[in-house]
Design a protein around this motif. Structure first.
Motif, mmCIF file in Angstrom:
data_model
loop_
_atom_site.group_PDB
_atom_site.id
_atom_site.type_symbol
_atom_site.label_atom_id
_atom_site.label_comp_id
_atom_site.label_asym_id
_atom_site.label_seq_id
_atom_site.Cartn_x
_atom_site.Cartn_y
_atom_site.Cartn_z
ATOM 1 N N UNK A 9 0.834 -1.194 0.000
ATOM 2 C CA UNK A 9 0.000 0.000 0.000
ATOM 3 C C UNK A 9 0.872 1.248 0.000
ATOM 4 N N UNK A 10 0.408 2.257 -0.702
ATOM 5 C CA UNK A 10 1.059 3.564 -0.696
ATOM 6 C C UNK A 10 0.008 4.603 -0.332
ATOM 7 N N UNK A 11 0.322 5.402 0.664
ATOM 8 C CA UNK A 11 -0.610 6.442 1.111
ATOM 9 C C UNK A 11 0.167 7.740 1.345
ATOM 10 N N UNK A 12 -0.600 8.826 1.288
ATOM 11 C CA UNK A 12 -0.041 10.118 1.677
ATOM 12 C C UNK A 12 -0.355 10.351 3.148
ATOM 13 N N UNK A 13 0.467 11.111 3.840
ATOM 14 C CA UNK A 13 0.199 11.403 5.263
ATOM 15 C C UNK A 13 -1.211 11.945 5.466
ATOM 16 N N UNK A 14 -1.889 11.418 6.516
ATOM 17 C CA UNK A 14 -3.236 11.854 6.825
ATOM 18 C C UNK A 14 -4.330 10.971 6.241
ATOM 19 N N UNK A 15 -3.985 10.119 5.278
ATOM 20 C CA UNK A 15 -4.986 9.240 4.684
ATOM 21 C C UNK A 15 -5.275 8.046 5.596
ATOM 22 N N UNK A 16 -6.377 7.373 5.323
ATOM 23 C CA UNK A 16 -6.730 6.178 6.078
ATOM 24 C C UNK A 16 -6.198 4.943 5.370
ATOM 25 N N UNK A 17 -6.124 3.835 6.118
ATOM 26 C CA UNK A 17 -5.580 2.609 5.548
ATOM 27 C C UNK A 17 -6.086 1.421 6.353
ATOM 28 N N UNK A 18 -6.351 0.323 5.658
ATOM 29 C CA UNK A 18 -6.748 -0.931 6.318
ATOM 30 C C UNK A 18 -6.082 -2.074 5.578
ATOM 31 N N UNK A 19 -5.281 -2.851 6.272
ATOM 32 C CA UNK A 19 -4.643 -4.022 5.670
ATOM 33 C C UNK A 19 -5.235 -5.281 6.290
ATOM 34 N N UNK A 20 -5.133 -6.400 5.554
ATOM 35 C CA UNK A 20 -5.810 -7.609 5.990
ATOM 36 C C UNK A 20 -4.908 -8.833 5.997
ATOM 37 N N UNK A 21 -5.389 -9.838 6.699
ATOM 38 C CA UNK A 21 -4.648 -11.094 6.866
ATOM 39 C C UNK A 21 -5.679 -12.215 6.906
ATOM 40 N N UNK A 22 -5.762 -12.998 5.821
ATOM 41 C CA UNK A 22 -6.761 -14.066 5.742
ATOM 42 C C UNK A 22 -6.156 -15.388 6.169
ATOM 43 N N UNK A 23 -6.786 -16.035 7.117
ATOM 44 C CA UNK A 23 -6.306 -17.308 7.647
ATOM 45 C C UNK A 23 -6.992 -18.477 6.960
ATOM 46 N N UNK A 24 -6.262 -19.555 6.798
ATOM 47 C CA UNK A 24 -6.830 -20.777 6.234
ATOM 48 C C UNK A 24 -6.126 -21.990 6.837
ATOM 49 N N UNK A 25 -6.824 -23.116 6.807
ATOM 50 C CA UNK A 25 -6.230 -24.356 7.285
ATOM 51 C C UNK A 25 -6.415 -24.643 8.758
ATOM 52 N N UNK A 26 -7.101 -23.747 9.469
ATOM 53 C CA UNK A 26 -7.367 -24.003 10.888
ATOM 54 C C UNK A 26 -8.631 -23.231 11.271
ATOM 55 N N UNK A 27 -9.159 -23.516 12.436
ATOM 56 C CA UNK A 27 -10.351 -22.819 12.908
ATOM 57 C C UNK A 27 -9.939 -21.462 13.454
ATOM 58 N N UNK A 28 -10.382 -20.423 12.776
ATOM 59 C CA UNK A 28 -9.902 -19.061 13.025
ATOM 60 C C UNK A 28 -10.117 -18.619 14.462
ATOM 61 N N UNK A 29 -11.201 -19.055 15.056
ATOM 62 C CA UNK A 29 -11.533 -18.593 16.407
ATOM 63 C C UNK A 29 -10.805 -19.358 17.508
ATOM 64 N N UNK A 30 -9.948 -20.298 17.117
ATOM 65 C CA UNK A 30 -9.270 -21.123 18.125
ATOM 66 C C UNK A 30 -7.956 -20.557 18.618
ATOM 67 N N UNK A 31 -7.476 -19.463 18.034
ATOM 68 C CA UNK A 31 -6.234 -18.884 18.540
ATOM 69 C C UNK A 31 -6.179 -17.394 18.264
ATOM 70 N N UNK A 32 -5.410 -16.711 19.089
ATOM 71 C CA UNK A 32 -5.168 -15.297 18.892
ATOM 72 C C UNK A 32 -4.440 -15.082 17.560
#
Lengths: 119, 112
Positions: A9-32
Motif C-alpha cells: 500500500x502507498x498512502x499520503x500522510x493523513x490518509x486512512x488505511x486498512x490491511x488484511x490477513x486471511x487465515x486458512x487451514x485451521x479454525x480461526x476462532x481457536x487462537x489469537x
C-alpha cells in the motif's frame, strides 16, 4: 495452515488505511492473531493482538490509539487499520499466529505487507 | 528502544557453535514466566520460530538450535554452524508491565 496478507500500500500522510490477513487451514476462532511491525532495516515490534473468539485485544503501548486491530470470524480475516497514517508508519507489517497459545511463540507468519507513507 | 538487549552482531565459523544472549529484567525474562521465544529471519523473508517456552523446538527445527535461561538472561545456542544459519536472530519474552511480548533488538549472525 497459512496466513495470506493483502498487497503493498502507498498512502499520503493523513490518509486512512486498512490491511488484511486471511487465515486458512485451521479454525480461526481457536487462537489469537496479531500484527508485528518491522521498519526497513530495523527490528521487530509487537503492534497488537486480538482473540477472534472473544474480540479481546491487547495493544502495545507504543501503538495504543494509533491503530485499530480487529477480526471478522465469518471470513477468517484479521485487520489492522489507521485513521490517519504518518510517514513514521512506513514499514512491513506481518500478521502472525501463536498456535500453542498467547506468548508461546508465533509459529505461523504471513508474507508481510509493505506500507509506504509519503507525500 | 527494545526492552530486551541483544548484541548487534555475532559470528562463527562453519561447524563451530555460537551463543546469542538476550538480557531483560525481572518484569520479563526474570519474572518467573517461561515465555521466551527465538526467531530467525533471512533478508526479505518473514521470521520463523526456532524456540518457544525457553527451550522447546517446533517440529522441523534442527536440534542444532537450543535455548536456555538464567536469571534475567536468555540464550540461543547454534551448534554446528552452517552457511544458511547466517541471518538475523530475535528473542522475545512476555513482559508483565504491558501484558504483551517484547522483542529484542536483533542480532546479525555471520558465518565465516
Amino acid at each position: 495452515v497459512q496466513l495470506e496478507q493483502s498487497g503493498p500500500e502507498v498512502r499520503e500522510p493523513g490518509e486512512s488505511l486498512k490491511i488484511s490477513c486471511k487465515a486458512s487451514g485451521y479454525t480461526f476462532t481457536h487462537s489469537w492473531i496479531g500484527w508485528v511491525r518491522q521498519v526497513p532495516g530495523k527490528g521487530l515490534e509487537w503492534v497488537a493482538v486480538v482473540d477472534p473468539h472473544s474480540s479481546d485485544v491487547i495493544y502495545s503501548p507504543s501503538f495504543q490509539g494509533q491503530v485499530t486491530i480487529s477480526a471478522e470470524w465469518a471470513i477468517a480475516t484479521a485487520f489492522l487499520q489507521w485513521s490517519h497514517v504518518r510517514s513514521s508508519d512506513t514499514a512491513v507489517y506481518y500478521c502472525a499466529r501463536p498456535s500453542r497459545g498467547l506468548f508461546h511463540g508465533l509459529d505461523i507468519w504471513g508474507q508481510g505487507t509493505l506500507v509506504t507513507v509519503s507525500s | 528502544q527494545s526492552v530486551l538487549t541483544q548484541p548487534p552482531s555475532a559470528s562463527g565459523s562453519v561447524g563451530q557453535s555460537v551463543t546469542i544472549s538476550c538480557t531483560g529484567s525481572s518484569s520479563d525474562i526474570g519474572g518467573g514466566y517461561d515465555f521466551v521465544s527465538w526467531y530467525q529471519q533471512h533478508p526479505g523473508k518473514a521470521p520463523t520460530l526456532l524456540i518457544f517456552d525457553v527451550n522447546k523446538r517446533p517440529f522441523g527445527v534442527p536440534d542444532r538450535f537450543s535455548g536456555s535461561k538464567s536469571g534475567n538472561t536468555a540464550s540461543l545456542t547454534v551448534s554446528g554452524l552452517q552457511a544458511d544459519d547466517e541471518a538475523d536472530y530475535y528473542c522475545a519474552a512476555y513482559g508483565d508491565t504491558d501484558n504483551l511480548e517484547v522483542f529484542g533488538g536483533g542480532t546479525k549472525l555471520t558465518v565465516l
